[in-house]
Design an enzyme around this catalytic site. Structure first.
Site, PDB file in Angstrom:
ATOM      1  N   ARG A 126      12.992  82.981  54.929  1.00  0.00           N
ATOM      2  CA  ARG A 126      12.448  82.000  53.985  1.00  0.00           C
ATOM      3  C   ARG A 126      13.365  80.821  53.740  1.00  0.00           C
ATOM      4  NH1 ARG A 126      11.350  86.382  49.509  1.00  0.00           N
ATOM      5  NH2 ARG A 126      13.209  87.178  50.567  1.00  0.00           N
ATOM      6  N   SER A 127      14.640  81.089  53.416  1.00  0.00           N
ATOM      7  CA  SER A 127      15.503  79.952  53.032  1.00  0.00           C
ATOM      8  C   SER A 127      15.847  79.034  54.199  1.00  0.00           C
ATOM      9  CB  SER A 127      16.739  80.398  52.242  1.00  0.00           C
ATOM     10  OG  SER A 127      17.563  81.264  52.968  1.00  0.00           O
ATOM     11  N   ASP A 164       8.458  87.776  50.898  1.00  0.00           N
ATOM     12  CA  ASP A 164       9.310  88.120  52.041  1.00  0.00           C
ATOM     13  C   ASP A 164       8.434  88.432  53.262  1.00  0.00           C
ATOM     14  OD1 ASP A 164      11.117  89.159  53.802  1.00  0.00           O
ATOM     15  OD2 ASP A 164      12.018  90.556  52.374  1.00  0.00           O
TER      16      ASP A 164
END
Ligand code: 4NP
Length: 158
Positions: A13-14, A124
């Site tokens: 994700r980041s 997630d």
């Protein structure tokens, strides 16, 4: 202005959010004014490239995140960054718990910061399929476009 996106592993994700933010800020001519980085609360993937599904999904939208490498959230990050933008509420809780007393950064949910409503999270995708990665991209890109618009407005005098 310095933004740090934080998730759990810093491989899905980041880094996708980092890529989308860099892309949209650059498009808006804000590439020099806003710095973007990402980190994970966990240390399992330090120095690793993003997950191959994250790389492929970003690439399909014209964004190369293959050269990014995982790193863990560091205590200095609470001073160095203006915003710590968390992917989900577990990340948010974890980051807030680690904040030193003199933290300068504001610690918030990325999607909430981007106007998507109270408590809006990025789920997630690690154990999910391609559709989960597509959803993450749509969410981080929406947040990135919002950020570019927000900083463009701030730059304008008056
Ligand atoms: P991320 O996804 O937090 O979006 O980078 C994950 C990646 C790896 C793991 C968990 C979440 N892991 O447990 O290894």
């Amino acid at each position: 202005m310095r933004l740090l996106v934080v998730c759990l592993g810093n491989i899905c994700r980041s880094p996708m959010a980092e890529g989308a933010l860099r892309f949209r800020l650059q498009q808006a001519g804000l590439g020099d004014r806003v710095q973007v980085d990402s980190a994970g609360t966990g240390d399992w993937h330090v120095d690793e490239p993003p997950d191959r599904r994250a790389i492929a999904t970003a690439a399909s939208h014209g964004v190369d995140i293959s050269t990014l490498r995982g790193r863990q959230l560091h205590v200095d990050d609470f001073q160095r960054f203006d915003w710590l933008l968390c992917a989900d509420r577990t990340n948010l809780r974890e980051v807030r718990a680690r904040a030193p007393r003199d933290a300068r950064a504001e610690i918030v949910l990325l999607r909430e910061w981007a106007g998507e409503g109270t408590g809006a999270e990025i789920a997630d995708p690690y154990t999910g399929g391609q559709s989960h990665f597509d959803t993450v991209w749509a969410q981080v890109d929406a947040a990135a476009r919002h950020a570019a618009a927000r900083f463009s407005r701030q730059r304008r005098p008056g």
